[in-house]
Design a protein around this motif. Structure first.
Motif, PDB file in Angstrom:
ATOM      1  N   ARG A 157      30.453  54.824  30.424  1.00 54.36           N
ATOM      2  CA  ARG A 157      29.365  55.767  29.397  1.00 54.36           C
ATOM      3  C   ARG A 157      27.861  54.943  28.732  1.00 54.36           C
ATOM      4  NH1 ARG A 157      30.579  60.245  25.295  1.00 54.36           N
ATOM      5  NH2 ARG A 157      32.542  60.158  26.183  1.00 54.36           N
ATOM      6  N   PHE A 158      28.368  53.682  28.133  1.00 56.25           N
ATOM      7  CA  PHE A 158      27.915  53.010  27.419  1.00 56.25           C
ATOM      8  C   PHE A 158      27.072  51.827  28.235  1.00 56.25           C
ATOM      9  CE2 PHE A 158      30.519  55.354  24.228  1.00 56.25           C
ATOM     10  CZ  PHE A 158      29.934  56.781  23.926  1.00 56.25           C
ATOM     11  N   TYR A 159      27.446  51.202  28.739  1.00 56.08           N
ATOM     12  CA  TYR A 159      27.252  50.251  29.587  1.00 56.08           C
ATOM     13  C   TYR A 159      25.645  49.964  29.263  1.00 56.08           C
ATOM     14  CZ  TYR A 159      27.647  47.031  33.520  1.00 56.08           C
ATOM     15  OH  TYR A 159      26.698  45.524  33.852  1.00 56.08           O
ATOM     16  N   ASN A 160      24.922  51.268  29.681  1.00 55.72           N
ATOM     17  CA  ASN A 160      23.297  50.676  29.352  1.00 55.72           C
ATOM     18  C   ASN A 160      23.255  49.796  27.658  1.00 55.72           C
ATOM     19  OD1 ASN A 160      22.616  50.214  31.991  1.00 55.72           O
ATOM     20  ND2 ASN A 160      22.387  52.499  31.934  1.00 55.72           N
ATOM     21  N   LYS A 161      24.087  50.378  27.012  1.00 60.76           N
ATOM     22  CA  LYS A 161      23.706  49.720  25.833  1.00 60.76           C
ATOM     23  C   LYS A 161      24.391  48.662  24.901  1.00 60.76           C
ATOM     24  CE  LYS A 161      21.121  53.329  24.376  1.00 60.76           C
ATOM     25  NZ  LYS A 161      21.187  54.043  25.477  1.00 60.76           N
ATOM     26  N   TYR A 162      25.366  48.317  26.213  1.00 57.91           N
ATOM     27  CA  TYR A 162      26.336  47.027  25.595  1.00 57.91           C
ATOM     28  C   TYR A 162      25.110  46.057  25.923  1.00 57.91           C
ATOM     29  CZ  TYR A 162      30.214  49.963  25.753  1.00 57.91           C
ATOM     30  OH  TYR A 162      31.377  50.734  25.610  1.00 57.91           O
ATOM     31  N   GLY A 163      25.469  44.481  25.612  1.00 61.78           N
ATOM     32  CA  GLY A 163      24.483  42.989  25.658  1.00 61.78           C
ATOM     33  C   GLY A 163      25.461  42.078  26.662  1.00 61.78           C
ATOM     34  N   ALA A 164      25.083  41.669  27.042  1.00 61.34           N
ATOM     35  CA  ALA A 164      25.381  40.622  28.020  1.00 61.34           C
ATOM     36  C   ALA A 164      26.993  39.285  27.855  1.00 61.34           C
ATOM     37  CB  ALA A 164      25.155  39.661  28.646  1.00 61.34           C
ATOM     38  N   GLY A 165      27.349  39.774  26.317  1.00 58.18           N
ATOM     39  CA  GLY A 165      28.107  38.888  25.979  1.00 58.18           C
ATOM     40  C   GLY A 165      29.711  39.341  25.992  1.00 58.18           C
ATOM     41  N   GLY A 166      30.167  40.535  25.705  1.00 55.96           N
ATOM     42  CA  GLY A 166      30.879  41.343  25.350  1.00 55.96           C
ATOM     43  C   GLY A 166      31.645  42.269  26.202  1.00 55.96           C
ATOM     44  N   PHE A 167      31.455  43.531  26.580  1.00 59.88           N
ATOM     45  CA  PHE A 167      32.377  44.620  27.169  1.00 59.88           C
ATOM     46  C   PHE A 167      31.870  43.866  28.682  1.00 59.88           C
ATOM     47  CE2 PHE A 167      32.869  47.292  23.992  1.00 59.88           C
ATOM     48  CZ  PHE A 167      34.633  46.856  24.106  1.00 59.88           C
ATOM     49  N   LYS A 168      30.400  43.521  29.180  1.00 65.20           N
ATOM     50  CA  LYS A 168      30.055  42.918  30.115  1.00 65.20           C
ATOM     51  C   LYS A 168      30.657  42.169  30.795  1.00 65.20           C
ATOM     52  CE  LYS A 168      25.611  46.009  30.264  1.00 65.20           C
ATOM     53  NZ  LYS A 168      23.895  45.615  30.550  1.00 65.20           N
ATOM     54  N   ARG A 169      30.885  40.874  29.678  1.00 68.62           N
ATOM     55  CA  ARG A 169      30.362  39.670  29.999  1.00 68.62           C
ATOM     56  C   ARG A 169      32.213  39.699  30.885  1.00 68.62           C
ATOM     57  NH1 ARG A 169      31.872  33.991  25.907  1.00 68.62           N
ATOM     58  NH2 ARG A 169      32.787  32.664  27.642  1.00 68.62           N
ATOM     59  N   MET A 226      33.508  42.382  32.508  1.00 61.67           N
ATOM     60  CA  MET A 226      33.263  42.651  33.547  1.00 61.67           C
ATOM     61  C   MET A 226      33.090  41.786  35.123  1.00 61.67           C
ATOM     62  SD  MET A 226      32.461  46.612  31.572  1.00 61.67           S
ATOM     63  CE  MET A 226      32.239  47.651  32.898  1.00 61.67           C
ATOM     64  N   ASN A 227      31.852  41.647  35.059  1.00 66.18           N
ATOM     65  CA  ASN A 227      31.091  40.188  35.494  1.00 66.18           C
ATOM     66  C   ASN A 227      31.930  39.322  35.682  1.00 66.18           C
ATOM     67  OD1 ASN A 227      29.490  42.876  35.442  1.00 66.18           O
ATOM     68  ND2 ASN A 227      28.062  41.901  34.167  1.00 66.18           N
ATOM     69  N   GLU A 228      32.915  39.049  34.996  1.00 69.65           N
ATOM     70  CA  GLU A 228      33.245  37.442  34.963  1.00 69.65           C
ATOM     71  C   GLU A 228      34.738  37.480  35.147  1.00 69.65           C
ATOM     72  OE1 GLU A 228      32.219  34.161  32.332  1.00 69.65           O
ATOM     73  OE2 GLU A 228      30.551  35.810  31.931  1.00 69.65           O
ATOM     74  N   GLY A 229      35.652  38.827  34.728  1.00 66.43           N
ATOM     75  CA  GLY A 229      36.740  38.918  34.697  1.00 66.43           C
ATOM     76  C   GLY A 229      37.317  40.093  35.772  1.00 66.43           C
ATOM     77  N   PHE A 230      38.397  40.585  35.777  1.00 66.96           N
ATOM     78  CA  PHE A 230      39.301  40.998  37.169  1.00 66.96           C
ATOM     79  C   PHE A 230      38.960  42.967  36.388  1.00 66.96           C
ATOM     80  CE2 PHE A 230      41.195  43.535  40.312  1.00 66.96           C
ATOM     81  CZ  PHE A 230      41.030  43.186  40.782  1.00 66.96           C
ATOM     82  N   ASN A 231      38.189  43.993  36.447  1.00 67.76           N
ATOM     83  CA  ASN A 231      38.462  45.009  36.078  1.00 67.76           C
ATOM     84  C   ASN A 231      39.575  46.301  37.348  1.00 67.76           C
ATOM     85  OD1 ASN A 231      37.809  47.875  34.294  1.00 67.76           O
ATOM     86  ND2 ASN A 231      35.620  47.390  35.009  1.00 67.76           N
ATOM     87  N   CYS A 232      40.286  46.301  36.214  1.00 66.00           N
ATOM     88  CA  CYS A 232      41.243  47.593  36.535  1.00 66.00           C
ATOM     89  C   CYS A 232      41.010  49.067  36.347  1.00 66.00           C
ATOM     90  CB  CYS A 232      42.439  47.105  36.455  1.00 66.00           C
ATOM     91  SG  CYS A 232      43.240  46.162  37.180  1.00 66.00           S
ATOM     92  N   GLY A 277      36.681  40.427  39.977  1.00 68.06           N
ATOM     93  CA  GLY A 277      36.812  40.940  40.897  1.00 68.06           C
ATOM     94  C   GLY A 277      36.274  42.533  40.403  1.00 68.06           C
ATOM     95  N   GLN A 278      37.135  43.606  41.480  1.00 66.65           N
ATOM     96  CA  GLN A 278      37.758  44.829  40.810  1.00 66.65           C
ATOM     97  C   GLN A 278      38.761  45.607  41.656  1.00 66.65           C
ATOM     98  OE1 GLN A 278      33.587  46.416  39.680  1.00 66.65           O
ATOM     99  NE2 GLN A 278      34.207  47.369  42.411  1.00 66.65           N
ATOM    100  N   THR A 279      39.359  46.094  40.805  1.00 69.07           N
ATOM    101  CA  THR A 279      40.240  47.007  41.854  1.00 69.07           C
ATOM    102  C   THR A 279      40.196  48.439  41.663  1.00 69.07           C
ATOM    103  OG1 THR A 279      42.135  47.876  42.981  1.00 69.07           O
ATOM    104  CG2 THR A 279      42.389  47.051  40.916  1.00 69.07           C
ATOM    105  N   PHE A 280      40.317  50.154  42.537  1.00 65.43           N
ATOM    106  CA  PHE A 280      40.715  51.364  42.251  1.00 65.43           C
ATOM    107  C   PHE A 280      42.069  52.031  42.089  1.00 65.43           C
ATOM    108  CE2 PHE A 280      35.535  51.935  42.660  1.00 65.43           C
ATOM    109  CZ  PHE A 280      36.044  52.559  41.217  1.00 65.43           C
ATOM    110  N   GLN A 281      42.621  50.408  42.723  1.00 66.59           N
ATOM    111  CA  GLN A 281      44.001  50.870  42.781  1.00 66.59           C
ATOM    112  C   GLN A 281      44.628  51.149  41.974  1.00 66.59           C
ATOM    113  OE1 GLN A 281      45.767  47.503  44.910  1.00 66.59           O
ATOM    114  NE2 GLN A 281      48.186  48.235  43.713  1.00 66.59           N
ATOM    115  N   LYS A 282      46.057  51.939  41.333  1.00 65.22           N
ATOM    116  CA  LYS A 282      46.172  52.612  40.270  1.00 65.22           C
ATOM    117  C   LYS A 282      47.036  51.566  40.210  1.00 65.22           C
ATOM    118  CE  LYS A 282      48.680  56.190  38.335  1.00 65.22           C
ATOM    119  NZ  LYS A 282      49.270  57.375  38.030  1.00 65.22           N
ATOM    120  N   THR A 283      46.942  50.847  38.256  1.00 61.52           N
ATOM    121  CA  THR A 283      47.528  50.601  38.038  1.00 61.52           C
ATOM    122  C   THR A 283      47.881  50.925  36.523  1.00 61.52           C
ATOM    123  OG1 THR A 283      45.764  49.258  36.600  1.00 61.52           O
ATOM    124  CG2 THR A 283      46.689  48.452  38.192  1.00 61.52           C
TER     125      THR A 283
END
Length: 550
Positions: free
Chosen positions: A52-64, A66-72, A513-519
């Motif tokens: 929801r707030f993705y477009n308000k985030y900068g590049a170095g926090g949550f986005k870093r 999400m974009n460089e790590g793995f998102n479950c 990476g990312q997955t929609f598999q339930k964790t």
């Protein structure tokens, strides 16, 4: 010839020492172990705050992350109740209240016949301030954490430090063997404190932080970081669904914290603002240097819980401008925290995960305003109905000893005195209260202990049911019906709005990476144990998420 032999011996000795040093310096690289593991729990963070707030985030926090790590993306709690203490315990033990025993933030103790606090411990004293708020330890948590297992594996050489605004958010993740856990004591101090469970005096770096008056720096106006008109991802600033602070007529920006502090607990007001997260980030950054974390080849663990998100959510609700601003500012705090890790530990030398201890429901009054079924439970009236039934059915209301956390505790001594069968009384209560308005489901403790549930809310209730600590009857409210005030949000149910939380992995050994598999939340601790090559926590039921590894 003798001199030549001596010279060659020295050369061989130097080569051997250099080779040994090279092996030691590359130990973490060859084993794939990070120098530091960082566990971040964001209190009351719904998964959709990432999107929801993705477009308000900068590049170095949550986005870093999400974009460089793995998102479950389909990560859930697998038990009820979804509260802060069980959440933190479950993240780090890899199991549920059924085994780790933390069945709530507080609960009724059937042995001593009174409510107890999850971390309360009157055998220890506060360190850093003269207050009962420091009489805390993890002694009520029955199983080990992955932080404990790392300490055992490294012969207690790998450090563990826990940090949070809340005592339980620092203590439970850090485990039983932690070097230290620190939490924020507001009121007239604005200090981070600990207990004699860990130490007798605060380290110099903590005293230096406390005397730097960092908390006083944040007693300033809290306004939106950006123009409030751009906060289109949340509701109107002025509405009927928010609590606010004493001394301010409306729950609207800006809030002058210096002016409001005296009517709102002194420095405690910071807990319910975005600045509470900022001071936790400040302290965590100081801890990296102060404790020399990640500075050798033995893995350390730092646990950080950002709890102000929970205070803000409870006060203002999940759809508030205050929540949006809190997450935008938390994103900046995460960015500078990650930069500090890069500088002090080294990018590529640490592994980090970020999750939540539970999520939260939209304010029911707001849901009602948009025609979604929701509402409120009058707990006092409900308890009176329970007692009235028992008096009518069994001739006495003394059979109910306690009602808390959606559980009914029966007076076992009274049952024996009246020669009543426990299971018969449990079933009678269930058959009665299931007819009450807005009680959706009810179960006996006997059924929780004798039936193996595999689907639905029954499974989640069973994983949250501890035979020695839980009540005789468990009940569940209708979706979006809560026992709470008419403003602000809360949590605790088995519904997706409470169970669906973020899970991000980032850093050494983690692929993108990312997955929609339930964790499930109980998968986190075994995953970190697998990364470190240690034993799993003693009660762990989760599985390592091997698809997140490089």
């Amino acid at each position: 010839m003798k001199n030549l032999v001596s010279f060659l011996s020295v050369i061989l000795l130097l080569f051997s020492c250099n080779a040994q040093n090279a092996v030691l310096s590359n130990k973490n690289e060859t084993t794939g172990k990070p120098k530091l593991v960082v566990g971040i729990v964001v209190d009351q963070m719904r998964y959709d705050y990432l999107t929801r707030f993705y477009n308000k985030y900068g590049a170095g926090g949550f986005k870093r992350m999400m974009n460089e790590g793995f998102n479950c993306k389909n990560n859930h709690f697998n038990y009820v109740p979804t509260y802060t203490a069980p959440g933190h315990a479950s993240v780090y033990t890899g199991t549920t209240p059924k085994y780790h025993g933390i069945i709530g933030n507080d609960w009724y103790d059937k042995d001593i016949k009174k409510m107890v606090y999850c971390a309360g411990d009157d055998t220890v004293q506060a360190v850093g301030a003269e207050t009962e708020d420091g009489q805390m330890s993890p002694h009520r948590m029955k199983t080990t954490t992955f932080t404990d297992e790392n300490r055992l594996f490294t012969q207690m050489q790998g450090k563990t430090i826990g940090i949070s605004i809340k005592d339980r958010g620092a203590i439970l993740p850090a485990g039983h063997t932690a070097n230290a856990a620190y939490w924020f004591y507001g009121k007239d101090k604005g200090y981070f404190i600990s207990s004699t469970f860990y130490m007798n005096t605060l380290p110099k770096w903590v005293n230096d932080f406390n005397t730097s008056n960092r908390a006083a720096f944040y007693l300033k106006p809290w306004n939106t970081l950006y123009n409030i008109e751009t906060y289109t991802e949340s509701g109107s600033d002025l509405n009927n669904f928010e609590g606010g602070f004493k001394g301010k007529e409306t729950a609207t920006f800006p809030y002058d914290l210096q002016v409001l502090k005296d009517q709102n607990g002194g420095f405690d007001i910071l807990k319910a603002t975005a600045y509470g997260n900022s001071i936790v980030a400040d302290f965590a950054i100081a801890a990296i240097s102060g404790e020399q974390l990640g500075q050798d080849n033995i893995t350390d663990v730092l646990t950080v819980s950002f709890s102000s998100t929970d205070y803000v959510g409870h006060n203002f609700g999940v759809n508030s401008k205050e929540i949006e601003d809190t997450y935008i500012r938390l994103d900046l705090d995460l960015e500078r925290f990650l930069k500090a890790l890069d500088e002090k530990v080294g990018k590529g030398n640490y592994t980090l995960f970020l999750t939540a201890d539970h999520a939260a429901v939209e304010v029911p009054a707001y849901l009602q305003s948009v025609k979604i079924p929701a509402g409120y439970i009058d707990s006092k009236a409900q308890k009176a109905m329970f007692s009235d039934f028992m008096k009518t059915k069994f001739g006495t209301s003394d059979l109910i000893e306690n009602v808390s956390n959606n559980q009914i505790f029966l007076n076992r001594a009274k049952l024996n005195e009246l020669h009543l069968d426990l299971e018969t009384v449990q079933k009678a209560l269930v058959n009665e209260i299931i007819n009450y308005e807005h009680i959706d489901k009810a179960y006996t403790a006997t059924s929780m202990g004798t039936t193996s549930f595999t689907t639905g809310v029954e499974t989640l209730l069973q994983k949250g049911f501890n035979q020695k600590r839980s009540g005789d009857v468990l009940y569940v409210f209708d979706p979006a019906f809560i026992s709470y005030g008419k403003t602000g949000s809360t949590h605790g149910s088995s519904l997706n709005y409470d169970t669906h939380v973020p899970l991000l992995f980032y850093g050494k050994g983690i692929k993108h990476g990312q997955t929609f598999q339930k964790t499930e939340i109980t998968d986190i601790a075994p995953t970190m144990s697998a990364l470190l090559g240690t034993s799993f926590p003693s009660g762990a039921i989760g599985q390592p998420l091997e698809f997140v590894f490089e």
